[in-house]
Design an enzyme around this catalytic site. Structure first.
Site, short mmCIF file in Angstrom:
data_model
loop_
_atom_site.label_atom_id
_atom_site.label_comp_id
_atom_site.label_asym_id
_atom_site.label_seq_id
_atom_site.Cartn_x
_atom_site.Cartn_y
_atom_site.Cartn_z
N GLY A 91 0.83 -1.19 0.00
CA GLY A 91 0.00 0.00 0.00
C GLY A 91 0.86 1.24 0.00
O GLY A 91 2.03 1.19 0.43
N CYS A 148 5.96 -0.10 7.06
CA CYS A 148 5.58 1.05 6.23
C CYS A 148 6.77 1.44 5.37
O CYS A 148 7.90 1.47 5.87
CB CYS A 148 5.18 2.21 7.14
SG CYS A 148 4.73 3.71 6.25
N LEU A 149 6.52 1.75 4.11
CA LEU A 149 7.62 2.11 3.21
C LEU A 149 8.32 3.40 3.66
O LEU A 149 9.45 3.64 3.28
CB LEU A 149 7.11 2.25 1.77
CG LEU A 149 6.62 0.95 1.12
CD1 LEU A 149 6.02 1.24 -0.24
CD2 LEU A 149 7.74 -0.07 1.02
N HIS A 164 -4.32 1.32 7.64
CA HIS A 164 -2.96 1.91 7.66
C HIS A 164 -2.87 3.05 6.64
O HIS A 164 -2.38 4.14 6.97
CB HIS A 164 -1.94 0.80 7.35
CG HIS A 164 -0.53 1.26 7.23
ND1 HIS A 164 0.47 0.86 8.10
CD2 HIS A 164 0.09 2.09 6.34
CE1 HIS A 164 1.61 1.44 7.74
NE2 HIS A 164 1.41 2.18 6.69
N GLU A 165 -3.33 2.80 5.41
CA GLU A 165 -3.19 3.82 4.35
C GLU A 165 -4.09 5.03 4.63
O GLU A 165 -3.68 6.17 4.41
CB GLU A 165 -3.50 3.22 2.98
CG GLU A 165 -2.58 2.09 2.54
CD GLU A 165 -1.09 2.39 2.71
OE1 GLU A 165 -0.69 3.56 2.57
OE2 GLU A 165 -0.35 1.44 3.01
N HIS A 212 -2.57 7.45 6.96
CA HIS A 212 -1.59 8.35 6.33
C HIS A 212 -2.24 9.66 5.87
O HIS A 212 -1.61 10.72 5.91
CB HIS A 212 -0.96 7.69 5.10
CG HIS A 212 0.24 6.82 5.39
ND1 HIS A 212 1.41 7.32 5.91
CD2 HIS A 212 0.45 5.49 5.21
CE1 HIS A 212 2.29 6.33 6.04
NE2 HIS A 212 1.74 5.21 5.62
N GLN A 254 3.06 9.99 1.10
CA GLN A 254 4.35 9.27 1.08
C GLN A 254 5.16 9.59 -0.17
O GLN A 254 6.35 9.28 -0.24
CB GLN A 254 4.12 7.75 1.16
CG GLN A 254 3.57 7.31 2.50
CD GLN A 254 3.43 5.81 2.56
OE1 GLN A 254 2.43 5.27 2.12
NE2 GLN A 254 4.43 5.13 3.07
NI NI Z 1 2.64 3.34 5.53
#
Ligand code: NI
Length: 162
Positions: free
Chosen positions: A46, A89-90, A131-132, A135, A51
Protein backbone atom coordinates in the site's frame (compact mmCIF):
# COMPACT_ATOMS: atom_id res chain seq x y z
CA UNK A 1 4.48 6.19 -15.60
CA UNK A 2 7.31 7.15 -13.34
CA UNK A 3 8.72 6.19 -10.01
CA UNK A 4 8.26 8.82 -7.32
CA UNK A 5 10.51 9.36 -4.34
CA UNK A 6 9.18 7.80 -1.15
CA UNK A 7 9.31 10.22 1.76
CA UNK A 8 10.89 8.87 4.92
CA UNK A 9 9.89 9.39 8.56
CA UNK A 10 10.96 12.84 9.70
CA UNK A 11 9.68 14.48 6.51
CA UNK A 12 6.98 16.92 7.71
CA UNK A 13 4.71 16.00 4.76
CA UNK A 14 3.98 12.68 6.51
CA UNK A 15 2.27 14.33 9.48
CA UNK A 16 -0.07 16.68 7.59
CA UNK A 17 -3.78 16.21 6.93
CA UNK A 18 -4.50 15.71 3.21
CA UNK A 19 -7.09 17.58 1.15
CA UNK A 20 -10.03 15.90 -0.61
CA UNK A 21 -9.82 15.53 -4.40
CA UNK A 22 -12.69 17.48 -6.03
CA UNK A 23 -12.40 15.82 -9.45
CA UNK A 24 -10.32 13.14 -11.09
CA UNK A 25 -8.13 14.83 -13.66
CA UNK A 26 -5.45 13.28 -15.90
CA UNK A 27 -2.96 14.54 -13.36
CA UNK A 28 -4.66 12.51 -10.62
CA UNK A 29 -4.75 9.41 -12.88
CA UNK A 30 -1.02 9.81 -13.54
CA UNK A 31 -0.42 10.19 -9.81
CA UNK A 32 -2.35 6.95 -9.15
CA UNK A 33 -0.36 5.06 -11.81
CA UNK A 34 2.92 6.42 -10.46
CA UNK A 35 1.95 5.47 -6.91
CA UNK A 36 1.18 1.88 -7.95
CA UNK A 37 4.47 1.62 -9.83
CA UNK A 38 6.38 3.09 -6.88
CA UNK A 39 4.64 0.71 -4.45
CA UNK A 40 5.41 -2.40 -6.55
CA UNK A 41 9.00 -1.27 -7.05
CA UNK A 42 9.44 -1.07 -3.26
CA UNK A 43 7.60 -4.39 -2.61
CA UNK A 44 4.91 -2.59 -0.62
CA UNK A 45 1.25 -3.56 -0.31
CA UNK A 46 0.00 0.00 0.00
CA UNK A 47 1.03 3.60 -0.53
CA UNK A 48 -0.62 6.90 0.33
CA UNK A 49 -0.11 10.17 -1.57
CA UNK A 50 1.70 12.00 1.27
CA UNK A 51 4.35 9.27 1.08
CA UNK A 52 5.26 10.69 -2.33
CA UNK A 53 4.91 14.27 -1.12
CA UNK A 54 1.35 14.96 -2.32
CA UNK A 55 -1.17 16.14 0.28
CA UNK A 56 -4.25 14.71 -1.44
CA UNK A 57 -6.68 12.02 -0.27
CA UNK A 58 -5.67 9.12 -2.49
CA UNK A 59 -4.15 5.73 -1.67
CA UNK A 60 -3.27 2.61 -3.64
CA UNK A 61 -3.38 -0.93 -2.24
CA UNK A 62 -2.46 -4.34 -3.63
CA UNK A 63 -2.13 -7.12 -1.09
CA UNK A 64 -1.60 -9.74 -3.82
CA UNK A 65 -5.25 -10.80 -4.17
CA UNK A 66 -5.36 -9.87 -7.89
CA UNK A 67 -6.85 -6.48 -7.10
CA UNK A 68 -5.05 -3.17 -7.40
CA UNK A 69 -7.18 -0.63 -5.61
CA UNK A 70 -7.01 3.11 -6.18
CA UNK A 71 -9.06 4.76 -3.45
CA UNK A 72 -9.92 8.44 -3.82
CA UNK A 73 -11.39 10.36 -0.86
CA UNK A 74 -11.76 7.05 1.00
CA UNK A 75 -13.80 6.74 4.20
CA UNK A 76 -14.26 3.76 6.49
CA UNK A 77 -18.01 3.45 6.96
CA UNK A 78 -18.00 0.23 8.97
CA UNK A 79 -15.37 -1.44 11.13
CA UNK A 80 -15.63 -4.45 13.38
CA UNK A 81 -13.61 -7.26 14.89
CA UNK A 82 -10.01 -7.01 15.96
CA UNK A 83 -6.65 -8.28 14.75
CA UNK A 84 -3.25 -7.84 16.32
CA UNK A 85 -0.25 -8.29 14.07
CA UNK A 86 2.93 -7.00 12.53
CA UNK A 87 2.93 -3.89 10.41
CA UNK A 88 5.52 -2.05 8.40
CA UNK A 89 5.58 1.05 6.23
CA UNK A 90 7.62 2.11 3.21
CA UNK A 91 8.26 5.42 4.98
CA UNK A 92 9.87 3.61 7.93
CA UNK A 93 12.20 1.24 6.09
CA UNK A 94 13.59 -1.75 7.96
CA UNK A 95 11.17 -1.40 10.88
CA UNK A 96 8.12 -3.27 12.11
CA UNK A 97 5.78 -3.13 15.04
CA UNK A 98 2.67 -4.71 16.47
CA UNK A 99 -0.59 -2.87 15.83
CA UNK A 100 -4.19 -3.79 16.65
CA UNK A 101 -6.68 -2.97 13.88
CA UNK A 102 -10.26 -3.88 13.01
CA UNK A 103 -10.40 -7.30 11.33
CA UNK A 104 -13.15 -6.24 8.93
CA UNK A 105 -13.87 -2.88 7.33
CA UNK A 106 -16.12 -1.48 4.65
CA UNK A 107 -14.56 1.46 2.88
CA UNK A 108 -16.32 3.88 0.58
CA UNK A 109 -14.14 5.57 -2.02
CA UNK A 110 -14.18 6.98 -5.53
CA UNK A 111 -12.27 5.18 -8.28
CA UNK A 112 -10.31 6.66 -11.22
CA UNK A 113 -13.63 7.27 -13.04
CA UNK A 114 -15.03 9.13 -10.02
CA UNK A 115 -17.49 6.30 -9.40
CA UNK A 116 -18.33 5.80 -5.74
CA UNK A 117 -17.54 2.22 -4.71
CA UNK A 118 -17.51 0.09 -1.59
CA UNK A 119 -14.55 -2.13 -0.80
CA UNK A 120 -14.89 -4.76 1.86
CA UNK A 121 -11.70 -5.95 3.49
CA UNK A 122 -10.84 -8.67 5.99
CA UNK A 123 -7.55 -9.51 7.61
CA UNK A 124 -4.61 -8.04 5.69
CA UNK A 125 -6.81 -5.97 3.37
CA UNK A 126 -8.61 -4.43 6.35
CA UNK A 127 -5.23 -3.71 7.94
CA UNK A 128 -3.89 -2.14 4.75
CA UNK A 129 -6.99 0.06 4.32
CA UNK A 130 -6.73 1.30 7.93
CA UNK A 131 -2.96 1.91 7.66
CA UNK A 132 -3.19 3.82 4.35
CA UNK A 133 -6.19 5.91 5.42
CA UNK A 134 -4.32 6.89 8.58
CA UNK A 135 -1.59 8.35 6.33
CA UNK A 136 -4.17 10.77 4.88
CA UNK A 137 -4.63 12.22 8.36
CA UNK A 138 -0.92 12.41 9.07
CA UNK A 139 -0.92 9.33 11.29
CA UNK A 140 1.86 6.74 11.06
CA UNK A 141 1.56 3.20 12.44
CA UNK A 142 4.37 3.99 14.87
CA UNK A 143 1.85 6.26 16.65
CA UNK A 144 -0.29 3.15 17.36
CA UNK A 145 2.39 0.54 17.90
CA UNK A 146 2.06 -1.58 21.04
CA UNK A 147 5.55 -2.66 22.09
CA UNK A 148 7.75 -0.23 20.21
CA UNK A 149 9.36 -0.58 16.82
CA UNK A 150 11.94 -3.21 16.07
CA UNK A 151 14.37 -3.70 13.22
CA UNK A 152 13.77 -6.38 10.65
CA UNK A 153 16.49 -8.09 8.69
CA UNK A 154 16.39 -6.63 5.19
CA UNK A 155 17.44 -9.96 3.65
CA UNK A 156 14.42 -11.55 5.25
CA UNK A 157 12.00 -8.87 4.00
CA UNK A 158 13.21 -9.03 0.40
CA UNK A 159 12.87 -12.84 0.47
CA UNK A 160 9.37 -12.52 1.86
CA UNK A 161 8.39 -10.17 -0.96
CA UNK A 162 9.18 -12.73 -3.67
NI1 NI B 1 2.64 3.34 5.53
Amino acid sequence: MALRTIRIQGDPVLTKVCRPIPEVTDRIRTLAEDMLETMYDAYGVGLAAPQVGILKRIVVIDIGDDNAYTLINPKIIEADGEQTGEEGCLSLPGLQGTVTRPNHVICEAYDEDMQLRQIEGEGLLARAICHELDHLDGILYKDKVEDGLYKVCLLYTSDAAD
